[in-house]
Design an enzyme around this catalytic site. Sequence first.
Site, PDB file in Angstrom:
ATOM      1  N   THR A  26      -2.140  -0.311  -5.742  1.00  0.00           N
ATOM      2  CA  THR A  26      -0.771  -0.732  -5.465  1.00  0.00           C
ATOM      3  C   THR A  26      -0.776  -2.200  -5.031  1.00  0.00           C
ATOM      4  OG1 THR A  26      -0.918   0.112  -3.193  1.00  0.00           O
ATOM      5  CG2 THR A  26       0.021   1.582  -4.863  1.00  0.00           C
ATOM      6  N   ASP A  43      -4.149   3.087  -2.668  1.00  0.00           N
ATOM      7  CA  ASP A  43      -2.876   2.696  -2.058  1.00  0.00           C
ATOM      8  C   ASP A  43      -3.176   1.611  -1.031  1.00  0.00           C
ATOM      9  OD1 ASP A  43      -0.322   2.463  -1.186  1.00  0.00           O
ATOM     10  OD2 ASP A  43      -0.104   4.518  -0.489  1.00  0.00           O
ATOM     11  N   ALA A  44      -3.259   0.379  -1.539  1.00  0.00           N
ATOM     12  CA  ALA A  44      -3.735  -0.741  -0.737  1.00  0.00           C
ATOM     13  C   ALA A  44      -2.668  -1.799  -0.477  1.00  0.00           C
ATOM     14  CB  ALA A  44      -4.932  -1.403  -1.434  1.00  0.00           C
ATOM     15  N   LYS A  45      -1.663  -1.873  -1.353  1.00  0.00           N
ATOM     16  CA  LYS A  45      -0.552  -2.817  -1.230  1.00  0.00           C
ATOM     17  C   LYS A  45      -1.055  -4.243  -1.036  1.00  0.00           C
ATOM     18  CE  LYS A  45       2.502   0.808   0.532  1.00  0.00           C
ATOM     19  NZ  LYS A  45       1.488   1.896   0.603  1.00  0.00           N
ATOM     20  N   ARG A  46      -1.956  -4.653  -1.908  1.00  0.00           N
ATOM     21  CA  ARG A  46      -2.494  -6.006  -1.847  1.00  0.00           C
ATOM     22  C   ARG A  46      -1.598  -6.981  -2.621  1.00  0.00           C
ATOM     23  NH1 ARG A  46      -5.279  -3.323   1.502  1.00  0.00           N
ATOM     24  NH2 ARG A  46      -7.494  -3.678   1.770  1.00  0.00           N
TER      25      ARG A  46
END
Length: 275
Positions: A121, A94-97
């Site tokens: 993510t 869950d990194a939202k890169r």
Amino acid sequence: MTSQELFENIKKKGSFLCVGLDTDINKIPRFLLETTDPLFAFNKEIIDATHKYTVAYKPNLAFYESMGVSGWNSLEKTVNYIRYNYPDIFIIADAKRGDIGNTSNMYAKAFFDTMDFDSVTVAPYMGEDSVKPFMTYVDKWVILLALTSNKGAADFQYVTENNEKLFEKVIRKSKQWGTEDNLMYVVGATKSEKLKEIRDIIPDHFLLVPGVGAQGGSLKEVAQNGLNKKCGLLVNSSRGIIYASAENDFAEKAGLAAREIQQEMNKLLVDKGLV
């Protein structure tokens, strides 16, 4: 891992639960601070107690990055522990890169080559060339932010042009970039009433659904509106499971909390004729 392989594990366990490893050094039981690696010590006990009831784990990278090098070491040990002991589990970064192409290439290398996550993510704001580098890896997944649960989601995601909301445009456009075997979408559980509309656009893709439990989302409503022929859901619960107790019995209580959700999920799958 393909969507069919993920579905087979869902059927085997009677569960579409994802346990969020949002491991906060300030919330774990105090006695663990005496260990050499408190974050990993906590995660290991949680994983051993919950693996029978879950098909995915989702470490939220902010909780590890905030600790510097020691946090990254704890994260790497956690992923390796799951890989070695429970290889059927789907692991989400869950990194939202999401950045320009050459930077996204490096993010993809970090999470898929170096860390061996199954998925990451990704934020869609910068468009196709910021997302596609993650899709060049075989049997790896992009989980694209579509409709989130936070209050600020209304700032942009519901902006409407030509009778189309921005989150709908993101889904319609991005589904051209990948397939049902490498592209999932984040849809918050507190937006479960929108799941039917989203299923009209992407009937066959998997959705990662956070917000059940501590954030108030309804598992039953999510299942009613979001289940498809391969289940098509990974429903995440973090705080409600991993912080079920702050005492010596924290792992046992986490296992009980995970089992309770799994039993509800199993009934929903049975009612849908999926197991």
